[in-house]
Design an enzyme around this catalytic site. Structure first.
Site, PDB file in Angstrom:
ATOM      1  N   TYR A  56     -19.220  36.442 -38.162  1.00 22.05           N
ATOM      2  CA  TYR A  56     -19.657  35.338 -37.775  1.00 22.05           C
ATOM      3  C   TYR A  56     -19.007  34.044 -37.690  1.00 22.05           C
ATOM      4  O   TYR A  56     -18.417  33.776 -38.792  1.00 22.05           O
ATOM      5  CB  TYR A  56     -20.888  34.907 -38.878  1.00 22.05           C
ATOM      6  N   PRO A 203     -36.937  37.783 -39.429  1.00 20.23           N
ATOM      7  CA  PRO A 203     -38.254  37.804 -39.755  1.00 20.23           C
ATOM      8  C   PRO A 203     -39.235  36.845 -38.769  1.00 20.23           C
ATOM      9  O   PRO A 203     -40.158  37.024 -38.963  1.00 20.23           O
ATOM     10  CB  PRO A 203     -38.090  37.355 -41.373  1.00 20.23           C
TER      11      PRO A 203
END
Length: 337
Positions: A56, A203
């Site tokens: 990342y 999510p």
């Protein structure tokens, strides 16, 4: 904020954690000041679990978290999970001890810790998930004190089940949301039985379940919601959970209607947002350890964390989620992941 035990790590973590891919600035600029503010807002709101990866921002996300931990002090009470395995091509021959040591040493330096709390193989190919030698190497890293526990981040339910069957796998990370229900069939029950923690990523289906997108929404060129819609850069399931964009908008509208009646946290006079309802529903699933929505601002981090204290949504809400999924996605999504 509710807490759950994170599988075989034995650690108590917040039901809603924080995903930090965006803090690496891989898909939209995020200054270090803003990144630290996001981490602080999350922690101050009861979040005790951060999820990152060595790729990342080529380590930037880990470095920012490391700086945050130092600023917070030795009693910060946070669990940080990182990932490894995508600094080279995802070929089975690259998942060897020499690379594992190099990758974990780099992450330890980035985070400023002697022992990494939890290291996850970062969506490796199935041949790696089923390799005895890989788990032997990971066991060695635990014995050496480089890592506390290990798990796998996976794309498919079959990979998750293979990982859960391994005796020393502490956690499995997989996509679970209202548009991706297959893990509820077998993965969550198997993990619960084996004592393996489940970490739910994506999510909000890349933000679609927040209900703010339209057919006119445009994303930056370097945003995976633009460049990876066809899966040309990594598994298409990581972008909008692999659903067709137009179909996703229709389903998101239906989910918004379902979420409209969800009450806010205790004592609040404001109803929960659609995004909070989506996060809360995943966090309340039996067998779920933590869910890791991302946040690009302090206010978003606070709002996401508040989902961890919403009232129980109950079986009728789950029935509504299943109805939406069956109508829009089951035929296309269920067989794929």
């Amino acid at each position: 904020m509710r807490e759950h035990i994170l599988g075989k790590t034995g650690r108590a973590v917040s039901a809603v954690g924080l995903g930090t891919w965006q803090l690496g600035a891989d898909w939209g600029e995020v200054s270090e000041t803003d990144a630290l503010a996001v981490l602080g807002a999350a922690a101050d709101s009861g979040v005790t679990f951060f999820d990152t990866a060595d790729v990342y921002g080529d380590g930037r996300s880990e470095q920012v978290i490391g700086k945050f931990l130092r600023n917070r002090g030795p009693d910060h009470g946070l669990t940080v999970a990182t990932k490894m395995g995508r600094r080279l091509d995802q070929l089975p021959e690259n998942y060897v001890m020499a690379n594992f040591r190099a990758w974990t040493d780099r992450s330890r330096k980035n985070l400023g810790v002697e022992t990494l709390d939890l290291v996850q193989l970062h969506c490796p190919p199935t041949a790696v998930v089923t390799s005895d030698e890989v788990y032997e190497a990971l066991d060695t890293l635990v014995a050496d004190g480089a890592i506390g526990s290990y798990g796998l981040s996976v794309e498919t339910c079959s990979q998750a089940l293979a990982a859960i069957a391994r005796p020393n796998v502490a956690t499995v990370q997989i996509i679970v949301n209202a548009f991706r229900l297959k893990p509820l069939d077998d993965v969550l029950p198997a993990a619960l039985k084996a004592g393996v923690g489940i970490i739910a990523r994506v999510p909000l289906a890349s933000g679609m379940l927040a209900g703010n997108y339209t057919v006119r929404t445009r994303f930056a060129d370097n945003d995976h919601r633009n460049y990876n819609r066809d899966g040309s850069h990594f598994d298409v399931g990581e972008t909008f959970s692999g659903v067709d964009y137009a179909a996703g908008l229709e389903a998101a509208a239906a989910f918004g209607s379902l979420a409209a009646s969800v009450q806010g946290s205790s004592g609040s006079t404001t109803p929960a947002s659609t995004a909070q309802a989506a996060i809360a529903w995943v966090s309340q699933l039996e067998g779920m350890s933590t869910v890791i929505p991302g946040a690009r601002s302090a206010s978003q981090a606070q709002a996401n964390a508040a989902a961890g204290s919403l009232p129980e949504l109950g079986s009728s809400f789950t029935d509504g989620v299943r109805s939406i999924y069956d109508a829009h996605f089951r035929a296309a999504i269920h067989p794929r992941w």
